[in-house]
Design a protein around this motif. Sequence first.
Motif, short mmCIF file in Angstrom:
data_model
loop_
_atom_site.label_atom_id
_atom_site.label_comp_id
_atom_site.label_asym_id
_atom_site.label_seq_id
_atom_site.Cartn_x
_atom_site.Cartn_y
_atom_site.Cartn_z
N LYS A 41 -60.85 73.61 58.57
CA LYS A 41 -60.73 72.15 58.73
C LYS A 41 -61.14 71.41 57.46
CE LYS A 41 -61.06 72.09 63.71
NZ LYS A 41 -61.78 71.62 64.88
N MET A 44 -58.39 71.93 54.97
CA MET A 44 -57.21 71.15 55.33
C MET A 44 -57.40 69.68 54.95
SD MET A 44 -55.18 70.85 58.96
CE MET A 44 -56.54 70.06 59.80
N THR A 45 -58.58 69.14 55.22
CA THR A 45 -58.87 67.75 54.87
C THR A 45 -58.81 67.56 53.36
OG1 THR A 45 -60.26 67.49 56.82
CG2 THR A 45 -60.56 65.89 55.05
N ARG A 47 -57.28 69.41 51.17
CA ARG A 47 -55.92 69.65 50.70
C ARG A 47 -55.01 68.45 50.98
NH1 ARG A 47 -53.10 70.89 46.88
NH2 ARG A 47 -51.09 71.75 47.33
N GLU A 48 -55.21 67.77 52.11
CA GLU A 48 -54.42 66.56 52.42
C GLU A 48 -54.62 65.50 51.35
OE1 GLU A 48 -55.59 65.26 56.32
OE2 GLU A 48 -54.60 66.95 57.32
N PHE A 49 -55.88 65.26 50.97
CA PHE A 49 -56.17 64.27 49.93
C PHE A 49 -55.62 64.74 48.59
CE2 PHE A 49 -58.83 62.37 53.03
CZ PHE A 49 -59.17 61.10 52.59
N GLU A 50 -55.80 66.01 48.29
CA GLU A 50 -55.34 66.57 47.03
C GLU A 50 -53.81 66.43 46.90
OE1 GLU A 50 -56.80 70.36 44.56
OE2 GLU A 50 -55.78 70.87 46.44
N THR A 51 -53.10 66.73 47.97
CA THR A 51 -51.63 66.62 47.97
C THR A 51 -51.19 65.18 47.78
OG1 THR A 51 -51.41 68.57 49.37
CG2 THR A 51 -49.53 67.07 49.30
N ALA A 52 -51.84 64.25 48.46
CA ALA A 52 -51.50 62.84 48.30
C ALA A 52 -51.73 62.38 46.86
CB ALA A 52 -52.34 61.98 49.26
N GLN A 55 -49.11 63.65 44.45
CA GLN A 55 -47.84 62.93 44.59
C GLN A 55 -47.95 61.46 44.19
OE1 GLN A 55 -46.85 63.69 48.68
NE2 GLN A 55 -46.39 65.84 48.29
N ARG A 111 -66.24 63.40 56.82
CA ARG A 111 -65.38 64.31 57.57
C ARG A 111 -65.94 65.71 57.65
NH1 ARG A 111 -61.71 60.60 55.45
NH2 ARG A 111 -59.91 60.21 56.76
#
Length: 114
Positions: A41, A44-45, A47-52, A55, A111
Amino acid sequence: MLRMASSLALLLNLGLYDSCFSEKTGITFTFKEYQYKDSPKNEMTFREFETACEQSSACNQISGLPRTRCVRECVSPSCYREIYSSDPLEEGEIDVRLNSFKGCFVQRSGRTRN
């Protein structure tokens, strides 16, 4: 060249390289450390920020180390300043601060997950 590589390998195996290196340079590397629980978890959290951030218009047009720096600063500007600003990540450096950065991010984002 082979002799130098053998000597370095011997120092690494004996655990003496770090002490030899720091004695010669007089430099001790320190940074603020945060605990990071490597859970699916939390990853995943992060990685979500890193991906955003990868991009984002600020970071998506650059590559290599400047992109890594940009993404980390985008993920958490305050954690980036605290952990990396006084000694920025350098080309070829093994990033021993990444887990502390992730721990700071998780703590400050509220988080924390198991």
